[in-house]
Design a protein around this motif. Structure first.
Motif, PDB file in Angstrom:
ATOM      1  N   ALA A   1       0.850  -1.184   0.000  1.00  0.00           N
ATOM      2  CA  ALA A   1       0.000   0.000   0.000  1.00  0.00           C
ATOM      3  C   ALA A   1       0.887   1.235   0.000  1.00  0.00           C
ATOM      4  N   PHE A   2       0.699   2.109  -0.990  1.00  0.00           N
ATOM      5  CA  PHE A   2       1.471   3.342  -1.114  1.00  0.00           C
ATOM      6  C   PHE A   2       0.514   4.536  -1.126  1.00  0.00           C
TER       7      PHE A   2
ATOM      8  N   ALA B   1       3.801   4.109   3.334  1.00  0.00           N
ATOM      9  CA  ALA B   1       3.609   2.772   2.787  1.00  0.00           C
ATOM     10  C   ALA B   1       3.410   1.744   3.894  1.00  0.00           C
ATOM     11  N   VAL B   2       2.691   0.682   3.537  1.00  0.00           N
ATOM     12  CA  VAL B   2       2.544  -0.484   4.408  1.00  0.00           C
ATOM     13  C   VAL B   2       2.791  -1.712   3.547  1.00  0.00           C
ATOM     14  N   THR B   3       3.747  -2.526   3.958  1.00  0.00           N
ATOM     15  CA  THR B   3       4.053  -3.772   3.254  1.00  0.00           C
ATOM     16  C   THR B   3       3.689  -4.940   4.155  1.00  0.00           C
ATOM     17  N   THR B   4       2.834  -5.819   3.650  1.00  0.00           N
ATOM     18  CA  THR B   4       2.452  -7.023   4.384  1.00  0.00           C
ATOM     19  C   THR B   4       2.952  -8.237   3.620  1.00  0.00           C
TER      20      THR B   4
ATOM     21  N   THR C   1       8.232   4.341   5.172  1.00  0.00           N
ATOM     22  CA  THR C   1       8.170   5.285   4.064  1.00  0.00           C
ATOM     23  C   THR C   1       8.890   4.674   2.865  1.00  0.00           C
ATOM     24  N   SER C   2       8.571   5.181   1.689  1.00  0.00           N
ATOM     25  CA  SER C   2       9.205   4.748   0.449  1.00  0.00           C
ATOM     26  C   SER C   2       9.641   6.011  -0.277  1.00  0.00           C
ATOM     27  N   ASP C   3      10.954   6.195  -0.398  1.00  0.00           N
ATOM     28  CA  ASP C   3      11.486   7.490  -0.810  1.00  0.00           C
ATOM     29  C   ASP C   3      11.778   7.519  -2.311  1.00  0.00           C
ATOM     30  N   PRO C   4      11.115   8.386  -3.067  1.00  0.00           N
ATOM     31  CA  PRO C   4      11.372   8.454  -4.509  1.00  0.00           C
ATOM     32  C   PRO C   4      12.603   9.270  -4.876  1.00  0.00           C
TER      33      PRO C   4
ATOM     34  N   ALA D   1      -3.624   8.291  -4.487  1.00  0.00           N
ATOM     35  CA  ALA D   1      -3.046   9.509  -5.050  1.00  0.00           C
ATOM     36  C   ALA D   1      -4.112  10.599  -5.121  1.00  0.00           C
ATOM     37  N   PRO D   2      -3.676  11.858  -5.125  1.00  0.00           N
ATOM     38  CA  PRO D   2      -4.645  12.966  -5.176  1.00  0.00           C
ATOM     39  C   PRO D   2      -5.436  12.976  -6.483  1.00  0.00           C
TER      40      PRO D   2
END
Length: 502
Positions: free
Chosen positions: A65-66, A78-81, A142-145, A193-194
């Motif tokens: 989930a991002f 983010a959530v990674t399962t 977090t997931s950093d771009p 996303a927005p």
């Protein structure tokens, strides 16, 4: 992956290509670690990337989930399962993860301690995990771009959002995972996303929910996938849908403003799929399409069911149509070779790139009047130089420091396709074409290695081909080409004299 060009196309349309994956050089034994022992990075023993992958468990499924904030200058939440089966008794679990901040970790719904070691996230649950048990690990992070100083790949910033390019070793820059192609798993994606943005990921859509000023899109794969093949596109995009062969649902993702201009290229994909099916059998997945990103990467990438392309390759007038179409077929071919049938180790990457290059060249011969034999003869002339520079096709040299995608050299592209040409010469066209079909059918949705290909080729060829492959795949020098004793190595052109300084 295909390295398509430098920043601007060479006048002669020479292009580099890009490489892929490898696996266990030695068996790894995992045992319970003393509770007070320091955390350390682990790996599955891959010769190319020794600290990637993790022993002790087999991932069954990822749920990612991002939440995109609407700009690329701050991390995504983010959530990674991860659902995994234990293949050893563990009181610690190593996940590959770097370039993000971990907020919390749960194991089977209970809080777990965590720390970092190298590029590993080391998780210590409050109870030992026995062999054979199934566990669920939930990481909030977090997931950093934003690009890391010493790491390549992961998120790719586009002019209107993000895409992913995780090959070969960069998925763990995006989400915690067992980042090795030997451990394929099912994937589910939820991307928020927005308003004004569209999110697309691997697999088929399962819903879109609008809440306030944002939308959450969900997608799910129907086949297992290697982490390096994960794809998430977030942008001001148009999703173009059509039907492919046998009713295959297709969707392409393009910048909304360029939809009309790019449509003639998008419309070519169904016929390309039909062409590939005529060579090696049914398309292996639930959907396909191309993602045309407004980004400068220097490569194209076969992310599963949604291949990544730079948009500019389709709009650059210096590229002839036959060349662009052959590049499209290269990435399409990977859906069979590399995605459905994945490499067990990164030294097996020649099986991906050699086959994709083979069908790219065969398509250029049949559709563009560019003889495959001419290309193979030229490759033969350069093969010894490629082997010296990058290693033989099935034993590529490890990448230089700071150049992790450096395994994607000519030796595993045209050099590996040359091995396939030699094999066809050796066993005959009929046996070779049967081998190709059986290979993708018998190994669908698995990770396999060079030894498996050698065994199948020997069975279908009717004789032991171990010696043949040993010379062609591992020799420092290129063997004589069957049926073409006149083919010779061509010395490199003389270096030009350095320009005089004024």
């Amino acid at each position: 992956m295909l390295l398509t060009r430098p920043a601007r196309p060479h006048p002669a349309l020479r292009f580099l290509r890009r490489p892929k994956a490898a696996l266990l050089a030695s068996a790894v034994t995992v045992c319970l670690v003393a509770a007070g022992a320091p955390a350390e990075p682990l790996g599955v023993g891959d010769r190319i990337f020794p600290e990637l992958g993790n022993p002790g468990y087999d991932v069954a499924a990822y749920d990612l989930a991002f939440t995109y904030p609407g700009s690329n200058d701050k991390p995504l939440k983010a959530v990674t399962t991860i659902d995994a089966r234990l293949t050893s008794s563990l009181n610690r679990i190593n996940l590959d993860f770097a370039h993000g901040t971990v907020e919390s970790v749960d194991v089977d719904g209970r809080k777990a301690a965590f720390t970092s070691a190298g590029e590993d996230l080391v998780v210590t649950p409050d109870h030992a995990l026995p062999l054979g048990s199934v566990t669920r690990i939930t990481v909030r992070h977090t997931s950093d771009p934003r690009p890391a100083d010493d790491q390549d790949g992961g998120w790719v910033q586009t002019t209107d959002g993000l895409a992913m390019a995780n090959q070969a070793d960069a998925a763990h820059l995006v989400f915690p995972c067992n980042d090795h192609p030997s451990d394929k798993a099912m994937f589910t994606f939820h991307v928020t996303a927005p308003d004004g943005y569209t999110a697309v990921a691997n697999g088929l859509p399962t819903g879109a929910v609008r809440t306030g000023g944002s939308t959450t899109w969900s997608y799910r794969s129907q086949h297992p996938m290697a982490t390096e093949l994960a794809q998430v596109s977030i942008g001001r995009s148009a999703v173009v849908r059509r039907t492919g062969p046998h009713g295959l649902p297709m969707r392409d993702v393009v910048p909304a403003a360029d939809k009309k201009e790019l449509e003639p290229w998008l419309a070519k994909t169904p016929d390309q799929i039909a062409w590939m099916e005529s060579k090696i059998g049914p398309y292996p997945f639930e959907t396909y399409g191309v993602l045309m990103a407004q980004a400068s990467t220097g490569f194209e990438l076969e992310t599963q069911t949604l291949s990544l392309f730079e948009k500019d390759i389709f709009t650059e007038p210096a590229y002839p149509k036959w060349y662009i179409e052959s590049v499209m077929v290269h990435e399409l071919s990977h859906q069979w070779f590399g995605d459905s049938v994945s490499p067990r180790t990164w030294s097996d990457v020649w099986l991906n790139e050699g086959h994709a290059t083979w069908y790219e060249a065969l398509y250029a011969e049949e559709k563009g009047d560019h003889p495959l034999q001419d290309r193979m003869k030229a490759a033969y002339g350069a093969s010894d130089r490629w082997r010296a520079a990058g290693g033989p096709p099935a034993r590529p040299k490890p990448p230089a420091p700071g150049q992790k995608i450096g395994i994607f050299r000519s030796n595993i592209y045209d050099g590996a396709a040359l091995v396939l040409f030699a094999l066809r010469q050796e066993i005959g066209k009929d046996a070779f074409e049967r081998l190709e079909k059986v290979w993708v059918q018998e190994n669908r949705d698995t990770s396999v290695g060079t030894a498996d290909f050698v065994r199948l080729a020997s069975a279908i060829g009717g004789r032991d081909l171990t010696g043949f492959f040993q010379d062609w795949l591992y020799g420092e020098k290129t063997p004589p080409m069957p049926g073409h004793p006149d083919w010779k190595q061509v010395p490199p052109p003389a270096a030009a004299s350095p320009a005089k300084k004024s």
